[in-house]
Design a protein around this motif. Structure first.
Motif, mmCIF file in Angstrom:
data_model
loop_
_atom_site.group_PDB
_atom_site.id
_atom_site.type_symbol
_atom_site.label_atom_id
_atom_site.label_comp_id
_atom_site.label_asym_id
_atom_site.label_seq_id
_atom_site.Cartn_x
_atom_site.Cartn_y
_atom_site.Cartn_z
ATOM 1 N N PRO A 123 -42.794 -13.929 29.337
ATOM 2 C CA PRO A 123 -42.637 -14.371 27.946
ATOM 3 C C PRO A 123 -43.199 -15.772 27.741
ATOM 4 C CG PRO A 123 -40.487 -13.974 28.991
ATOM 5 C CD PRO A 123 -41.531 -13.701 30.009
ATOM 6 N N ASP A 131 -42.411 -18.386 22.397
ATOM 7 C CA ASP A 131 -41.759 -17.704 21.271
ATOM 8 C C ASP A 131 -41.043 -16.422 21.709
ATOM 9 O OD1 ASP A 131 -43.796 -15.865 21.624
ATOM 10 O OD2 ASP A 131 -44.690 -16.155 19.648
ATOM 11 N N GLY A 132 -41.002 -16.172 23.025
ATOM 12 C CA GLY A 132 -40.282 -15.022 23.546
ATOM 13 C C GLY A 132 -41.082 -13.731 23.635
ATOM 14 N N GLN A 138 -43.793 -11.081 25.005
ATOM 15 C CA GLN A 138 -44.370 -10.749 26.304
ATOM 16 C C GLN A 138 -45.642 -9.958 26.069
ATOM 17 O OE1 GLN A 138 -40.383 -9.418 28.102
ATOM 18 N NE2 GLN A 138 -41.582 -10.111 29.831
#
Length: 79
Positions: free
Chosen positions: A15, A18-19, A21
């Protein structure tokens, strides 16, 4: 046109801030190509055939302590 069996190879990256993936997809078949998606969910939203497709991960998630004993050991506070 869709296929059966393995139709693509997918690599998921760790990730980012901003998270998300990001995933890279190598499509197989007579006209192979590469595509990139901000997440596996986004990939399946477009190419998932309304839930009829699935991603089967061949390797454990190296960033998930449940899948990686080395991370689980590191998080336990033991040497």
């Amino acid at each position: 046109m869709s296929g059966t069996g393995v139709v693509a190879l997918v690599v998921e990256f760790p990730p980012n801030e901003d998270g998300r993936q990001w995933v890279a997809v190598k499509w197989l078949g007579p006209h192979p190509c590469m595509t990139f998606w901000p997440s596996a969910d986004d990939l399946l939203e477009v190419h998932g055939h309304l839930g009829a497709s699935e991603i089967r991960w061949m390797d454990p998630d190296p960033f998930d302590p449940d899948d990686n004993p080395m991370l689980a050991h590191a998080d336990s506070g033991r040497p």
